[in-house]
Design a protein around this motif. Structure first.
Motif, PDB file in Angstrom:
ATOM      1  N   GLN A 117      -4.913   8.623  -9.519  1.00 44.51           N
ATOM      2  CA  GLN A 117      -5.039   8.343  -8.087  1.00 44.51           C
ATOM      3  C   GLN A 117      -4.747   6.869  -7.824  1.00 44.51           C
ATOM      4  O   GLN A 117      -5.252   5.989  -8.520  1.00 44.51           O
ATOM      5  N   PHE A 118      -3.937   6.595  -6.808  1.00 46.90           N
ATOM      6  CA  PHE A 118      -3.630   5.226  -6.394  1.00 46.90           C
ATOM      7  C   PHE A 118      -4.763   4.729  -5.504  1.00 46.90           C
ATOM      8  O   PHE A 118      -4.967   5.234  -4.420  1.00 46.90           O
ATOM      9  N   SER A 119      -5.532   3.799  -5.927  1.00 45.98           N
ATOM     10  CA  SER A 119      -6.703   3.150  -5.311  1.00 45.98           C
ATOM     11  C   SER A 119      -7.856   3.320  -6.278  1.00 45.98           C
ATOM     12  O   SER A 119      -8.458   4.391  -6.382  1.00 45.98           O
ATOM     13  N   PRO A 168      -2.173   5.229  -0.747  1.00 41.01           N
ATOM     14  CA  PRO A 168      -3.525   5.198  -1.301  1.00 41.01           C
ATOM     15  C   PRO A 168      -4.182   6.581  -1.328  1.00 41.01           C
ATOM     16  O   PRO A 168      -4.014   7.379  -0.411  1.00 41.01           O
ATOM     17  N   TYR A 169      -4.875   6.842  -2.414  1.00 42.31           N
ATOM     18  CA  TYR A 169      -5.635   8.070  -2.694  1.00 42.31           C
ATOM     19  C   TYR A 169      -4.754   9.257  -3.070  1.00 42.31           C
ATOM     20  O   TYR A 169      -5.253  10.356  -3.251  1.00 42.31           O
ATOM     21  N   SER A 196      -8.128   6.469 -11.778  1.00 39.05           N
ATOM     22  CA  SER A 196      -7.485   5.810 -10.648  1.00 39.05           C
ATOM     23  C   SER A 196      -6.987   4.436 -11.076  1.00 39.05           C
ATOM     24  O   SER A 196      -7.438   3.883 -12.071  1.00 39.05           O
ATOM     25  N   SER A 226      -5.089   0.423  -9.770  1.00 40.35           N
ATOM     26  CA  SER A 226      -4.729  -0.609  -8.794  1.00 40.35           C
ATOM     27  C   SER A 226      -3.577  -1.405  -9.367  1.00 40.35           C
ATOM     28  O   SER A 226      -3.584  -1.754 -10.550  1.00 40.35           O
ATOM     29  N   SER A 250       0.839  -1.191   0.000  1.00 42.99           N
ATOM     30  CA  SER A 250       0.000   0.000   0.000  1.00 42.99           C
ATOM     31  C   SER A 250       0.879   1.247   0.000  1.00 42.99           C
ATOM     32  O   SER A 250       0.375   2.341   0.194  1.00 42.99           O
ATOM     33  N   THR A 308      -8.777  -0.879  -2.527  1.00 45.05           N
ATOM     34  CA  THR A 308      -8.662  -1.100  -3.971  1.00 45.05           C
ATOM     35  C   THR A 308      -7.301  -0.680  -4.516  1.00 45.05           C
ATOM     36  O   THR A 308      -7.158  -0.466  -5.706  1.00 45.05           O
ATOM     37  N   HIS A 309      -6.306  -0.545  -3.652  1.00 40.52           N
ATOM     38  CA  HIS A 309      -4.994  -0.158  -4.164  1.00 40.52           C
ATOM     39  C   HIS A 309      -4.273  -1.345  -4.807  1.00 40.52           C
ATOM     40  O   HIS A 309      -3.442  -1.164  -5.670  1.00 40.52           O
ATOM     41  N   ASN A 310      -4.588  -2.557  -4.399  1.00 40.96           N
ATOM     42  CA  ASN A 310      -4.053  -3.768  -5.015  1.00 40.96           C
ATOM     43  C   ASN A 310      -5.199  -4.600  -5.570  1.00 40.96           C
ATOM     44  O   ASN A 310      -6.271  -4.663  -4.973  1.00 40.96           O
TER      45      ASN A 310
END
Length: 171
Positions: A56-58, A35-36, A157, A159, A3, A73-75
């Motif tokens: 955006q990451f996530s 994240p975000y 965004s 993942s 994360s 939802t980052h991965n």
């Protein structure tokens, strides 16, 4: 995967590694991504033409009513075990990932990723993993576009795709 990741690389290195042209004024990218947060991502704009953009990451699924979903939802794990049935479930079987996995792929420049230690004598600490001999590598990812129906705000965004860790990372 993680994360949290780091991107610390010269723009020229990223241009050569990903075969892109970076139009930003950055000589060096130096960022810890959580994240975000917004981070650089390499996408294919036209067939064979890559570009770097910020996302955006996530991942926010296009069908979500909110721009911040209530689950991580980052991965995006390529496969998992369904807790109820005990069956293996693949990413393309889950509504959150189905559309992006089918049509929207990208690469995320990463110089290191950071993993927490959950158990044992070092629990509560973090370990940083770096690719040997590279300023950065590309992590496979999927992305999505979410549009706020009331304001028209658009959020792109992503993942990072993950799988079971290799033994060295797991240890």
């Amino acid at each position: 995967m993680c994360s949290s990741s780091l991107i610390k690389a010269k723009a020229k290195y990223l241009e050569n590694y990903f075969d892109i042209e970076i139009r930003e004024q950055n000589d060096v990218f130096d960022l810890r991504v959580l994240p975000y947060q917004s981070a650089p991502v390499v996408v294919e704009k036209k067939l064979g033409e890559r570009a770097m953009t910020q996302m955006q990451f996530s991942l926010v699924p296009s069908w979500s009513k909110e721009k911040r979903v209530k689950f991580a939802t980052h991965n995006a794990r390529l496969h998992s075990i369904d807790e109820k049935s005990g069956k293996e479930v693949w990413i393309f079987e889950k509504p959150t990932w189905r559309g992006p996995f089918a049509r929207r792929h990208c690469l995320v420049p990463i110089s290191a990723f950071i993993e927490p230690i959950y158990t044992g004598e070092f629990a509560g600490n973090m370990v940083r993993f770096l690719p040997k001999g590279f300023e950065a590598v590309g992590a496979a990812a999927i992305w999505e576009e979410w549009i706020d129906k009331s304001t028209g705000e658009v959020i792109e965004s992503y993942s990072i795709l993950t799988d079971d860790p290799i033994p060295f990372v797991k240890k």
